[in-house]
Design a protein around this motif. Structure first.
Motif, PDB file in Angstrom:
ATOM      1  N   LYS A 107      32.104  54.348  36.834  1.00  0.00           N
ATOM      2  CA  LYS A 107      33.337  53.400  37.297  1.00  0.00           C
ATOM      3  C   LYS A 107      34.633  54.425  38.143  1.00  0.00           C
ATOM      4  CE  LYS A 107      32.546  50.088  33.752  1.00  0.00           C
ATOM      5  NZ  LYS A 107      31.295  50.959  33.025  1.00  0.00           N
ATOM      6  N   TYR A 108      35.458  53.984  38.963  1.00  0.00           N
ATOM      7  CA  TYR A 108      36.549  54.478  39.384  1.00  0.00           C
ATOM      8  C   TYR A 108      36.185  55.512  40.220  1.00  0.00           C
ATOM      9  CZ  TYR A 108      38.317  51.428  35.802  1.00  0.00           C
ATOM     10  OH  TYR A 108      38.810  50.201  34.882  1.00  0.00           O
TER      11      TYR A 108
ATOM     12  N   PRO B 184      41.349  47.177  38.180  1.00  0.00           N
ATOM     13  CA  PRO B 184      40.553  46.473  37.301  1.00  0.00           C
ATOM     14  C   PRO B 184      40.612  47.535  35.902  1.00  0.00           C
ATOM     15  CG  PRO B 184      38.967  46.904  38.762  1.00  0.00           C
ATOM     16  CD  PRO B 184      40.356  47.178  39.442  1.00  0.00           C
TER      17      PRO B 184
ATOM     18  N   SER C 145      46.123  47.037  42.515  1.00  0.00           N
ATOM     19  CA  SER C 145      45.349  46.115  41.710  1.00  0.00           C
ATOM     20  C   SER C 145      44.102  47.090  41.142  1.00  0.00           C
ATOM     21  CB  SER C 145      45.093  44.904  41.778  1.00  0.00           C
ATOM     22  OG  SER C 145      44.257  44.332  40.622  1.00  0.00           O
TER      23      SER C 145
ATOM     24  N   HIS D  24      38.663  48.226  32.738  1.00  0.00           N
ATOM     25  CA  HIS D  24      37.337  47.755  31.673  1.00  0.00           C
ATOM     26  C   HIS D  24      37.686  47.820  30.286  1.00  0.00           C
ATOM     27  CE1 HIS D  24      34.750  47.299  35.413  1.00  0.00           C
ATOM     28  NE2 HIS D  24      35.531  48.401  35.911  1.00  0.00           N
TER      29      HIS D  24
END
Length: 460
Positions: free
Chosen positions: A156-157, A201, A199, A203
């Protein structure tokens, strides 16, 4: 005392001030620090991970090579455990060493909320962590991880760190890891800012925190992991001081001289040929049971990119002691660094804390033969201690590797201004400046630097 002249700018304009503002803010825009601790506890309880010691024969896809005895993965990825031969004029030794030539990414994403920088931190499980889950960077991944050599999910990211906008990078530097256990291992330490209007997100296992909240967590045992600490230490946090015992140029000349005078020769060798070590079904250990051992673990129910795996891991024989001697000269705080030799360093020598040892390894020696300042830190009066917290080392490769990290106020009688050979007084600004460059400040010193620069010297 000479006045320092900086050789290069520490950071782009305003970054140090913005970081200092975040460090002074202990109320986050999204969670209180108490809520962060509850969130970490929740992930520890619900991660469902079980770590079991297993024999080497129980490793999946790992085996000892028939020719060298090196411990390797069948894919050729991840890392190998090999032998290392280190020769110095004052002695030599051989040992197992982790060889992981790929460069990983340790990245923290930053974003402003209400005009204050926040940092996206992860509640991450690592099998070697004593309490499994600790606060880690946004991204903590080896190349094998993010290229999916394990066949698992994407990191992620990651996209924020592979090709970042240069104008949004707050820090970006290759840093070494433990030179006693890794052979020339480096990771890219990064803080990358996203626009306040972007933006991102969030988690369930991630949270935005201010630096001030992270400072509060750094005061607690085994909460902020090693990778988060090293990234924070590389950030341009320390303001410039008006004076120091040595100028930047004098400091660099001393350190270059320390590197030049050390005749250290380190070469990789077959694991099966190292002397002084023995291998049984469950471990590779020194014959005198000192320093560390190589063991194997099974990880089940990990809840990460893959849910389970087996791996070799290094386990130290006891807890460590890592300490900076701290003094103020003419109003300027200094710490006493040690030009430390470790076999796995690319340049043989890096700046380390005043003391960095596992005391039990030296308990059999008479006082005059133990490492300098070790007994001072072991017997320090409580009123001299300015910081004392237990931190664990990198939980992906080391099992229950804990050290007590200390910052101790000393005096002329115990740590004179004229430092002994191999030691040097530096300011926090100088050490932070050097930590913004590769292969100057070792990972243990970077942990204490992260504490000193984020908390501010007023805390000491």
């Amino acid at each position: 005392m000479s006045t320092r002249t900086r050789l290069v700018p520490r950071s782009r304009a305003g970054t140090t001030e913005r970081l200092a503002r975040s460090a002074a803010t202990t109320r986050g825009a999204h969670r209180t620090t108490a809520e962060v601790l509850e969130w970490l506890d929740f992930h520890r309880v619900t991660c469902g991970t079980e770590i079991r010691r297993i024999p080497f024969a129980g490793l999946d896809n790992w085996s000892f090579a028939p020719d060298t005895g090196n411990l390797r993965h069948s894919s050729g990825a991840f890392f190998t455990v090999e032998g290392l031969d280190v020769t110095r004029p004052d002695g030599s030794w051989q040992q197992p060493i982790i060889v992981q030539p790929e460069i990983g990414i340790l990245g923290i994403l930053a974003k402003e909320f209400d005009g204050v920088l926040h940092f996206l931190m992860q509640a991450k499980m690592e099998p070697g962590n004593p309490n499994l889950v600790q606060l880690s960077p946004t991204v903590q991944a080896t190349r094998s991880n993010y290229t999916k050599a394990h066949g698992g999910a994407a990191v992620k990211y990651l996209e924020h760190f592979l090709e970042p906008d240069r104008d949004r990078v707050l820090t970006d530097v290759l840093q070494s890891e433990h030179g006693a256990w890794f052979y020339r291992k480096r990771n890219r330490n990064m803080i990358v800012e996203v626009d306040a209007g972007t933006s991102v997100p969030v988690h369930d296992d991630f949270a935005w925190l201010t630096l001030g909240q992270i400072v509060e967590l750094l005061a607690l045992d085994n909460v902020v992991n090693m990778d988060a600490r090293t990234v924070l230490a590389s950030a341009p946090m320390a303001p410039e001081e008006d004076g120091a015992l040595s100028s930047d140029g004098e400091l660099l000349t001393w350190f270059t001289g320390e590197r030049a005078r050390q005749d250290v020769r380190a070469r990789r060798m077959p694991l099966r040929e190292i002397s002084g070590w023995r291998r049984d079904t469950h471990s590779i250990r020194r014959e005198d049971e000192r320093f560390f051992r190589v063991v194997a673990v099974s990880v089940e129910g990990a809840g990460r990119e893959v849910r389970g795996w087996t791996q070799p891991i290094i386990e130290p024989v006891g807890p460590g002691l890592v300490a900076f001697a701290y003094r103020v000269f003419d109003g300027v705080p200094h710490v006493l660094v040690h030009a430390r030799v470790e076999g796995g360093f690319l340049d043989a020598v890096e700046l380390a804390p005043t003391v960095q040892y596992v005391p039990s390894n030296y308990a059999h020696l008479p006082a005059g033969q133990r490492p300098p300042f070790l007994d001072l830190m072991l017997d320090v009066a409580p009123e001299r201690i300015r910081y004392s917290t237990v931190h664990s080392e990198e939980g992906g490769r080391f099992l229950n590797a804990e050290s007590r990290y200390l910052i101790v106020e000393t005096d002329e009688a115990t740590t004179p201004a004229e430092a002994p050979p191999g030691f040097h007084w530096v300011t926090l600004g100088q050490l932070n400046w050097l930590a913004g460059h590769s292969r100057y400040v070792n990972v243990q010193a970077r942990t204490l630097l992260a504490v000193l620069t984020t908390a501010g010297t007023g805390a000491f």
